[in-house]
Design an enzyme around this catalytic site. Structure first.
Site, short mmCIF file in Angstrom:
data_model
loop_
_atom_site.label_atom_id
_atom_site.label_comp_id
_atom_site.label_asym_id
_atom_site.label_seq_id
_atom_site.Cartn_x
_atom_site.Cartn_y
_atom_site.Cartn_z
N CYS A 92 0.80 -1.23 0.00
CA CYS A 92 0.00 0.00 0.00
C CYS A 92 0.83 1.28 0.00
CB CYS A 92 -0.95 0.01 1.21
SG CYS A 92 -2.05 -1.42 1.25
N HIS A 381 -9.21 3.52 -1.49
CA HIS A 381 -7.82 3.08 -1.35
C HIS A 381 -7.42 2.12 -2.47
CE1 HIS A 381 -4.12 1.60 0.17
NE2 HIS A 381 -4.59 0.57 0.87
N CYS A 411 0.54 2.48 6.33
CA CYS A 411 0.77 1.09 6.71
C CYS A 411 0.62 0.22 5.47
CB CYS A 411 -0.23 0.65 7.78
SG CYS A 411 -1.96 0.70 7.24
#
Length: 425
Positions: A92, A381, A411
């Protein structure tokens, strides 16, 4: 060897609206999404025909058919076709890591201009065949005689045709990120109501920013939409409270409302030197100061999404800064619980001493400075695009005047985290 020591600037940012997977972009490929974001950056900054020293683009859910995705995307744009590009992946934090890679190349003088970005789509999801079917196809391909083909065919079975979808679970625990975050929420005693409040703030701040025109020059219209389709301006705490737990139906607190959705989208950032900006007639938005990656041993007890606490701690120590020195905090919201666990850890004397090796807790973040124009719960996201979205957002906030410093924290899967510091020009 002669090495430069260039200051690196964020010169521009552009992305397409994000959308929940299998909806608006259901029939759009990852390449089309990425090219759209790149073209937005190119047209906004008059880069048509310009040579870009290097471009780093990432995609988690990529296909072997797109083995040269970044270069192919660049060739689809109006950039000088001599501009190189390469693929990357750090879960990510992929496009934030790309920003750092491009920044270091500019810093050393290897290039003057670079682009960092990322794309992900669960609508254009790569589907793999089973191991047995793969071996069957290879055996059939290698069979040169009738007898060899018949032998290969004898190994066929109905079950081998079942496709194997890419998994988003952790290979070492066979647990999803949401399941891991549920464990963190229980360990840190994060209340459901507090998670819903974080989610509500994300939506309301995002909607307010769109209404005020903040995103007008950051988000380009694409495929019939002009703002993030995951944004819910009409949500409220009562609606969020009614949602059922998503990962632990008995004692869970993570829901679809306080977790980031599976999202399709792409985002880009333009970086360069001051002289490159002058040549293009651009005004730098922010300075890239420092970036840090970290990891935790989540297999043996650490929370999967706690690595940003280490990355941020190392950044602050190296740059001799505290939370009080920052005007903005862009904390990626994979889950509201993950954000709250990280915040609580930074305030914990025991955690900061035993895990981060600090003599005292880092302290509290001023929540009024956190994700002030919305974040991942509201905006969505798309895994590899989030770092570029967050960085572009923070750069614009700092370019608004009056503020001097911002912190990014992301994260990732695999128990990693990446953090960055930007400063105003």
């Amino acid at each position: 060897m002669k090495t430069a020591n260039n200051q690196v600037y964020i010169l521009g940012s552009s992305r397409i609206p994000f959308a929940k997977s299998q909806t608006v972009y259901a029939d759009v490929t990852r390449k089309e999404l990425m090219v759209a974001a790149l073209n937005g950056l190119i047209r906004k900054n008059n880069l048509q025909g310009k040579f870009i020293g290097d471009t780093a683009l990432g995609c988690l859910m990529n296909s072997s058919a797109d083995w040269n995705l970044a270069r192919e995307c660049v060739l689809e744009t109006e950039l000088d076709p001599n501009s190189p590009a390469y693929n990357t992946q750090r879960a990510c934090a992929t496009s934030l890591d790309n920003i750092w890679q491009i920044a270091m190349k500019i810093h050393t003088g290897a290039i003057e201009l670079g682009i960092a970005g990322g794309v992900d789509t669960n609508s254009d999801f790569p589907i793999e065949v089973s191991d047995k079917f793969r071996k069957f196809l290879m055996n059939m391909n290698n069979a040169k005689t009738f007898g060899a083909r018949m032998k290969a065919l004898s190994g066929a079975s109905i079950g081998m045709f079942k496709p194997r979808a890419a998994s988003v679970t952790e290979p070492r625990t066979l647990m999803s990120m949401g399941q891991h975050c549920e464990l963190m929420a229980k360990e840190w005693k994060i209340a459901r109501e507090d998670q819903d409040q974080v989610a509500l703030a994300s939506h309301l701040n995002g909607a307010k920013a769109y209404d005020a025109g903040f995103y007008d020059d950051l988000v380009i219209p694409f495929h019939g939409i002009t703002r993030d389709a995951t944004l819910r301006a009409d949500t409220n705490i009562q609606k969020l409270a009614k949602l059922k737990p998503s990962f632990d139906p008995v004692a869970g607190t993570l829901t679809a409302g306080n977790s980031s959705p599976l999202t399709d989208g792409a985002a880009t950032v333009l970086l360069g030197t001051e002289s490159a900006a002058q040549k293009l007639g651009l005004f730098p938005m922010a300075k890239v100061i420092d970036v840090q990656a970290a990891a935790v041993d989540f297999v043996h007890g650490a929370g999967l999404l706690m690595a940003p606490t280490k990355a941020v701690s190392q950044l602050l120590t190296r740059n001799e800064l505290t939370f009080k020195d920052f005007d903005y905090f862009e904390i990626h919201e994979a889950f509201a619980a993950q954000v709250l666990c990280n915040l609580k850890a930074w305030e914990s004397p025991e955690y900061c001493k035993n895990v981060l090796g600090l003599k005292a807790p880092i302290g509290s973040i001023d929540r009024s400075k956190m994700n002030v124009v919305g974040s991942s719960i509201a905006m969505g996201h798309p895994f590899a695009a989030t770092g570029a979205r967050v960085t572009g957002t923070l750069a614009k906030l700092l370019a608004g005047g009056g503020k001097k410093r911002g912190l990014v924290s992301i994260c990732t899967a695999g128990g990693m985290g990446v953090a960055a510091i930007l400063e105003s020009v």
